[in-house]
Structure formats: structure tokens, C-alpha cells
Motif scaffolding. Structure first.
Motif, PDB file in Angstrom:
ATOM      1  N   LEU A 152      55.414  21.270  30.186  1.00 28.05           N
ATOM      2  CA  LEU A 152      56.134  22.001  31.224  1.00 28.05           C
ATOM      3  C   LEU A 152      56.958  23.145  30.648  1.00 28.05           C
ATOM      4  N   ARG A 153      57.357  23.047  29.402  1.00 25.46           N
ATOM      5  CA  ARG A 153      58.109  24.151  28.797  1.00 25.46           C
ATOM      6  C   ARG A 153      57.207  25.367  28.593  1.00 25.46           C
ATOM      7  N   THR A 154      55.976  25.117  28.175  1.00 30.25           N
ATOM      8  CA  THR A 154      55.011  26.217  28.075  1.00 30.25           C
ATOM      9  C   THR A 154      54.677  26.759  29.463  1.00 30.25           C
ATOM     10  N   THR A 155      54.518  25.862  30.419  1.00 21.91           N
ATOM     11  CA  THR A 155      54.195  26.265  31.780  1.00 21.91           C
ATOM     12  C   THR A 155      55.299  27.110  32.394  1.00 21.91           C
ATOM     13  N   ALA A 156      56.543  26.888  31.967  1.00 25.90           N
ATOM     14  CA  ALA A 156      57.675  27.628  32.519  1.00 25.90           C
ATOM     15  C   ALA A 156      57.836  29.021  31.912  1.00 25.90           C
ATOM     16  N   ARG A 157      57.069  29.350  30.871  1.00 25.04           N
ATOM     17  CA  ARG A 157      57.129  30.706  30.326  1.00 25.04           C
ATOM     18  C   ARG A 157      56.757  31.703  31.424  1.00 25.04           C
ATOM     19  N   ARG A 158      57.434  32.826  31.434  1.00 27.49           N
ATOM     20  CA  ARG A 158      57.275  33.756  32.546  1.00 27.49           C
ATOM     21  C   ARG A 158      55.821  34.142  32.766  1.00 27.49           C
ATOM     22  N   GLN A 159      55.096  34.436  31.687  1.00 28.56           N
ATOM     23  CA  GLN A 159      53.718  34.887  31.847  1.00 28.56           C
ATOM     24  C   GLN A 159      52.830  33.799  32.440  1.00 28.56           C
ATOM     25  N   VAL A 160      53.040  32.547  32.015  1.00 28.77           N
ATOM     26  CA  VAL A 160      52.241  31.436  32.534  1.00 28.77           C
ATOM     27  C   VAL A 160      52.670  31.103  33.954  1.00 28.77           C
ATOM     28  N   LEU A 161      53.979  31.030  34.190  1.00 28.16           N
ATOM     29  CA  LEU A 161      54.500  30.646  35.500  1.00 28.16           C
ATOM     30  C   LEU A 161      54.049  31.604  36.597  1.00 28.16           C
ATOM     31  N   PHE A 162      54.227  32.908  36.375  1.00 30.63           N
ATOM     32  CA  PHE A 162      53.905  33.858  37.437  1.00 30.63           C
ATOM     33  C   PHE A 162      52.393  34.059  37.585  1.00 30.63           C
ATOM     34  N   THR A 163      51.631  33.846  36.515  1.00 27.53           N
ATOM     35  CA  THR A 163      50.170  33.863  36.660  1.00 27.53           C
ATOM     36  C   THR A 163      49.719  32.707  37.533  1.00 27.53           C
ATOM     37  N   ASN A 164      50.294  31.519  37.318  1.00 34.05           N
ATOM     38  CA  ASN A 164      49.916  30.361  38.122  1.00 34.05           C
ATOM     39  C   ASN A 164      50.346  30.518  39.578  1.00 34.05           C
ATOM     40  N   LEU A 165      51.532  31.069  39.804  1.00 35.98           N
ATOM     41  CA  LEU A 165      51.980  31.288  41.183  1.00 35.98           C
ATOM     42  C   LEU A 165      51.078  32.303  41.890  1.00 35.98           C
ATOM     43  N   ALA A 166      50.720  33.373  41.179  1.00 37.84           N
ATOM     44  CA  ALA A 166      49.796  34.357  41.760  1.00 37.84           C
ATOM     45  C   ALA A 166      48.427  33.731  42.015  1.00 37.84           C
ATOM     46  N   SER A 167      48.034  32.767  41.185  1.00 37.38           N
ATOM     47  CA  SER A 167      46.747  32.090  41.368  1.00 37.38           C
ATOM     48  C   SER A 167      46.732  31.289  42.665  1.00 37.38           C
ATOM     49  N   VAL A 168      47.851  30.635  42.993  1.00 39.43           N
ATOM     50  CA  VAL A 168      47.939  29.899  44.255  1.00 39.43           C
ATOM     51  C   VAL A 168      47.737  30.860  45.429  1.00 39.43           C
ATOM     52  N   ALA A 169      48.442  32.003  45.375  1.00 40.15           N
ATOM     53  CA  ALA A 169      48.344  32.983  46.466  1.00 40.15           C
ATOM     54  C   ALA A 169      46.931  33.542  46.578  1.00 40.15           C
ATOM     55  N   LEU A 170      46.299  33.837  45.445  1.00 41.39           N
ATOM     56  CA  LEU A 170      44.949  34.396  45.484  1.00 41.39           C
ATOM     57  C   LEU A 170      43.920  33.351  45.916  1.00 41.39           C
ATOM     58  N   GLY A 171      44.123  32.098  45.510  1.00 43.46           N
ATOM     59  CA  GLY A 171      43.241  31.037  45.978  1.00 43.46           C
ATOM     60  C   GLY A 171      43.309  30.906  47.490  1.00 43.46           C
ATOM     61  N   PHE A 172      44.510  30.997  48.037  1.00 43.60           N
ATOM     62  CA  PHE A 172      44.700  30.987  49.489  1.00 43.60           C
ATOM     63  C   PHE A 172      43.963  32.167  50.117  1.00 43.60           C
ATOM     64  N   SER A 173      44.175  33.356  49.547  1.00 48.30           N
ATOM     65  CA  SER A 173      43.596  34.571  50.118  1.00 48.30           C
ATOM     66  C   SER A 173      42.071  34.526  50.099  1.00 48.30           C
ATOM     67  N   MET A 174      41.501  34.120  48.988  1.00 47.34           N
ATOM     68  CA  MET A 174      40.045  34.097  48.880  1.00 47.34           C
ATOM     69  C   MET A 174      39.434  33.114  49.881  1.00 47.34           C
ATOM     70  N   PHE A 175      40.059  31.962  50.058  1.00 42.63           N
ATOM     71  CA  PHE A 175      39.457  30.934  50.907  1.00 42.63           C
ATOM     72  C   PHE A 175      39.614  31.261  52.382  1.00 42.63           C
ATOM     73  N   ALA A 176      40.638  32.039  52.742  1.00 37.12           N
ATOM     74  CA  ALA A 176      40.802  32.432  54.147  1.00 37.12           C
ATOM     75  C   ALA A 176      39.554  33.134  54.657  1.00 37.12           C
ATOM     76  N   MET A 177      38.990  33.992  53.824  1.00 32.98           N
ATOM     77  CA  MET A 177      37.755  34.691  54.198  1.00 32.98           C
ATOM     78  C   MET A 177      36.602  33.700  54.386  1.00 32.98           C
ATOM     79  N   SER A 178      36.519  32.712  53.504  1.00 29.43           N
ATOM     80  CA  SER A 178      35.434  31.740  53.564  1.00 29.43           C
ATOM     81  C   SER A 178      35.490  30.895  54.828  1.00 29.43           C
ATOM     82  N   LEU A 179      36.675  30.764  55.402  1.00 28.38           N
ATOM     83  CA  LEU A 179      36.819  29.988  56.627  1.00 28.38           C
ATOM     84  C   LEU A 179      36.495  30.800  57.870  1.00 28.38           C
ATOM     85  N   VAL A 180      36.646  32.115  57.799  1.00 28.12           N
ATOM     86  CA  VAL A 180      36.502  32.965  58.981  1.00 28.12           C
ATOM     87  C   VAL A 180      35.116  33.578  59.099  1.00 28.12           C
TER      88      VAL A 180
END
Length: 494
Positions: free
Chosen positions: A266-294
Motif C-alpha cells: 500500500l505504500r507503493t500504491t500510495a505514491r502519487r504516480q501509482v495512485l493517480f494512474t489507478n484512479l484514472a483507470s477506474v474512471a476510464l474503465g467506467f467510460s469505456m464500458f458505458a459505450m459497450s452498454l449503449v
């Protein structure tokens, strides 16, 4: 960044041969695994009849794969770092083949759920493949290769839908799984013959208690998200699962911070580069799948609705297939942009392009070519963004933790898709229109989901803006000034 390829050269050992073949085989394995996500889509309406089960029970054939993938991805990544990424990748493919055979022999619900669970356990093949690439490829090949491997998730899904629809239309539905098993066997044989094993390992002991805690938390959360619509979002079962997930995550996080060899650092995961990449990944995963549903629903709804296009499932697959080809093509462009401007810029451009594609859909969704254009623009952005994520993750973690870190990033994308599925389901169930006495999702409902997809992409852009301007250098697995022996590499810790 230190690479095993360079260390082999220093010690006089031959460098891993046939880099192109290694990349091709690993990308093929990623595509085969991603096919599992679209394999059953053409037969979902018929599954209750095929399995002699109620629709709600038959849905577990889908839910089981989701839960198994969520549980397996972080655990398998950690096992790969400990015991060898290629070895664990081979085990994952064996599980996929076994699950496919079980499904192919199934005529009832329980064996189908067992088989689909085994298929879900293979979900970590893509992050494992990316991690192998970091360890065995020359540095100049890494960006393009990992971008292609990352894009294989979308490529397999896009190309698999028309193929699965074609097979389901013309053959017995079991043939879908026999072909899946055959593809898995081909991928397994090529992996054995061509892909070398990495010597970069962490060693140590496996965090069994941490893996059980994370699995329990993820199952509680995803079960509540995926079944909340059926059970009721305010039902005791759904709220209890959400509460259990929060409580278990809190206890698990405290334990992981205290244990010497955690499942997730979790200490590595909390590094800014890892943390914000993972948060952006959640948002992009949401965005990509919205199209697949519609988009598939808009293509299939009757023309008499005024906004449906009345196409068959096979036609839907063929119409959406170019998106996968665009994603594959953009992986090379993504790598070139990452090399020139850095992965942060690539990720932000990808997010903007995805948002632009969704913006187009608000006005252009009444003709087939509109759908093709929207899907390809979004696919272009996803190709950029997904290609940049491995570079960001690997630029901030030690080589000995690559598989675990990439697996966690893949899990974050999957979480985003789960959130999209749940939220879109609620919206489309509320915004309906009457058609011949049946409630169908309305045009405004579809546009609302697409607008949310655009918003999620813009959120990813915002989150990516917090990434460091310059890519952080990964902590080396051993001192950079002296090549390490395999034993030293195995024992390296961050």
C-alpha cells in the motif's frame, strides 16, 4: 530503469531471442483471454433455456466470471512476482482451457458456473504479460510492446463479438467454448515454446491472510454492485454487502500496512504516480464500458422505436469490430507519443479523445455510420490511454513488484466497468419508453449514459493532471552499477 535484458548482455548470456515473436505470443494470449468477456454475449438471452434455469440464476454464469477475475487478478500478480511470471501465466491459461472444456460439456447451471469461474481466474494474463515484457525485452521495445499488450483487452472484446455471434447463429452453442478451449491450447503451446521465464522475483512468503481479506472485500463489493439491481439497492442484502466491503477493506488495509510481505504494498500504491494512474483507470474503465452498454442496444432495438436501428447480433458485432482494429493501431501511436512527450501527456490526450467520442454520440447516433464513427473515436482514445497506463505504473514501482502493480491497475479498470454497469442499469431502468406494451430504454436514457461516459473521461483527464510532470524512475531491482546474480534478483525487495 534496469532491465533484465541489459543484465543478460552484461554477463555475456544471450539476450532473449525473437522479441517480435515474444510480443506477438503474449498479445495473442491477452486477446484469447479478453474473448471470454464477449464469448457469451450472443447467447445471454437464451442461457435460461439452455441451462434449464431462471433468468436470475442463469445470470450467475456472468457474475461468477466477474467475481473470479476480481479475486484472481491481484493474487495472481503477486504469485507471478514471487514464483515466476511465465509459470503463473501458463497456469492461468491452463485454467482458462479447463474452464472452457467444462462449459463445453455443460447442459445445466452448476457446471456452467464452475467453468465460467475457472475462465475468470485467467483474467491476470494481460498484466502478467506486460510484466514479462518489462523483464525480457530491450528497453527500446518496451513502450510499444506494453501498449499493444494493454490494448489486447479491447481488441479481443471487439473482434470476439462478431465471431461469437456468427458461431452462435450457425452452430450449437457449446461450439463457442470448444473453440475457446482450442485457442487456449494454441496460446499455451506458443507460450511454452517462445516466451522465456523472467529471473526477476521477490521471493519471500505469500500473504494468505491478506489475499483472503482482499478477496472477501472484493466479492462483497462487486456482488452488491452486480446484483443490487435485482435485489434492490436499499435491500438489507445489498446494504449489508456494501457495509461488509467497507469494514473488511479497512481491516485489510491496516493489516497490509503492518505485515512484512503484504499482498499489496500500500505504500507503493500510495505514491502519487501509482495512485493517480489507478484512479484514472477506474474512471476510464467506467467510460469505456458505458459505450459497450449503449451502442449494441441502440443497434438492436427495432426501427419502429424511432431511435433503434434494427440490426442482428452478428451485424452489431461487425459494426463495432473496427473499434478493436483502431485500438490496436493506436497502441503504436500511443507508444511513440509516450516516448516523445511522456505517458502523462498520452493518458491525458487519450481521455480527451474518449470524451470527444462521447460528445459526438449525443448528436450522432441515428445511422450505422454514426455508431461506427463514435465507436472508433472512443476506441482511438482508449488505445492511447490504455497504452500509457503500464508505462506510468512501471515507471514508479520496482521491477520485482511489476506483476502485482500491473494486476492492481487492471483490477481498477475492472472496478470502473462494474460501476458503469450498475449505474447504467439504474438509469436505463428508470428512463424508459413504452413499445407495444413493453418498457424499453428511452433515447434520453441512452444519451444520459453516454453523457456520463464523457464525464468519466473528463474526470480521468483531471486525475491525470496530478501525475508528476516527468515520469518517476522505477526503483531498480538491484544496484544499477553492478549486474545482479539471479539469487540476488530473487531476493530483491523494495
Amino acid at each position: 530503469m534496469s532491465h533484465p535484458f541489459t543484465r543478460h548482455a552484461k554477463t555475456g548470456s544471450p539476450a532473449p531471442p525473437r522479441s517480435n515473436a515474444v510480443v506477438g505470443v503474449l498479445a495473442l494470449a491477452g486477446i484469447v483471454v479478453s474473448l471470454m468477456q464477449t464469448l457469451v454475449i450472443p447467447i445471454v438471452p437464451e442461457l435460461p433455456k439452455y441451462l434449464d434455469a431462471s433468468p436470475s440464476n442463469a445470470a450467475w454464469a456472468i457474475t461468477a466470471t466477474l467475481l473470479a477475475a476480481a479475486v484472481a487478478t491481484p493474487v495472481v500478480g503477486r504469485l507471478g512476482d514471487m514464483f515466476g511470471k511465465r509459470r503463473i501465466l501458463l497456469v492461468s491459461i491452463v485454467l482458462l482451457v479447463s474452464g472452457s472444456v467444462v462449459c463445453a460439456l455443460s447442459d445445466s447451471l452448476v457446471p456452467m458456473i464452475v467453468g465460467r469461474t475457472l475462465q475468470g481466474l485467467a483474467a491476470a494474463v494481460v498484466p502478467l504479460g506486460i510484466s514479462i515484457m518489462r523483464d525480457v525485452l530491450p528497453a527500446e521495445r518496451l513502450a510499444g510492446s506494453t501498449a499493444l499488450m494493454s490494448a489486447s483487452l479491447g481488441v479481443g472484446g471487439a473482434l470476439g463479438l462478431p465471431a461469437a455471434a456468427f458461431i452462435a447463429d450457425r452452430y450449437d452453442w457449446h461450439m463457442l467454448f470448444w473453440i475457446s478451449a482450442a485457442l487456449g491450447v494454441v496460446a499455451l503451446a506458443l507460450l511454452v515454446l517462445i516466451v522465456p521465464e523472467s529471473k526477476v522475483r521477490t521471493g519471500g512468503s505469500f500473504d494468505l491472510l491478506g489475499s483472503l481479506g482482499l478477496s472477501a472485500a472484493l466479492v462483497s463489493l462487486l456482488l452488491a454492485i452486480s446484483k443490487g439491481g435485482d435485489w434492490g439497492w436499499t435491500s438489507g442484502t445489498t446494504l449489508g454487502l456494501f457495509a461488509a466491503a467497507v469494514a473488511i477493506f479497512m481491516v485489510w488495509g491496516r493489516y497490509e500496512l503492518r505485515t512484512a510481505q503484504p499482498l499489496v504494498d500500500l505504500r507503493t500504491t500510495a505514491r502519487r504516480q501509482v495512485l493517480f494512474t489507478n484512479l484514472a483507470s477506474v474512471a476510464l474503465g467506467f467510460s469505456m464500458f458505458a459505450m459497450s452498454l449503449v451502442l449494441p442496444q441502440v443497434l438492436q432495438l427495432p426501427e419502429q422505436t424511432g431511435y433503434g436501428l434494427g440490426k442482428s447480433m452478428l451485424a452489431v458485432g461487425l459494426i463495432l469490430a473496427p473499434q478493436g482494429l483502431v485500438m490496436m493501431a493506436m497502441s503504436a501511436v500511443s507508444a511513440a507519443l509516450t516516448k516523445a512527450k511522456g505517458p502523462k501527456v498520452t493518458l491525458m490526450i487519450g481521455a480527451v479523445v474518449v470524451a470527444a467520442g462521447y460528445g459526438l454520440s449525443i448528436a450522432l447516433m441515428s445511422e450505422v455510420w454514426h455508431i461506427v464513427l463514435v465507436a472508433c473515436v472512443i476506441g482511438c482514445g482508449v488505445g492511447f490511454a490504455y497504452g500509457a497506463m503500464p508505462a506510468l505504473i512501471m515507471g514508479a514501482v520496482p521491477a520485482s513488484e511489476t506483476a502485482a502493480a500491473n494486476s492492481l491497475n487492471t483490477l481498477m479498470r475492472s472496478m470502473g466497468t462494474s460501476f458503469a454497469s450498475a449505474l447504467a442499469g439504474v438509469i436505463l431502468a428508470q428512463l424508459t419508453t413504452d413499445f407495444g406494451g413493453h418498457a424499453l430504454p428511452s433515447e434520453n436514457g441512452f444519451k444520459t449514459v453516454m453523457a456520463l461516459g464523457a464525464g468519466a473521461a473528463l474526470l480521468a483527464f483531471f486525475l491525470a493532471s496530478f501525475l508528476p510532470r516527468r515520469q518517476a524512475a522505477a526503483a531498480p531491482a538491484e544496484p544499477a552499477d553492478a549486474p545482479a546474480e539471479p539469487a540476488e534478483i530473487s531476493g530483491a525487495r523494495s
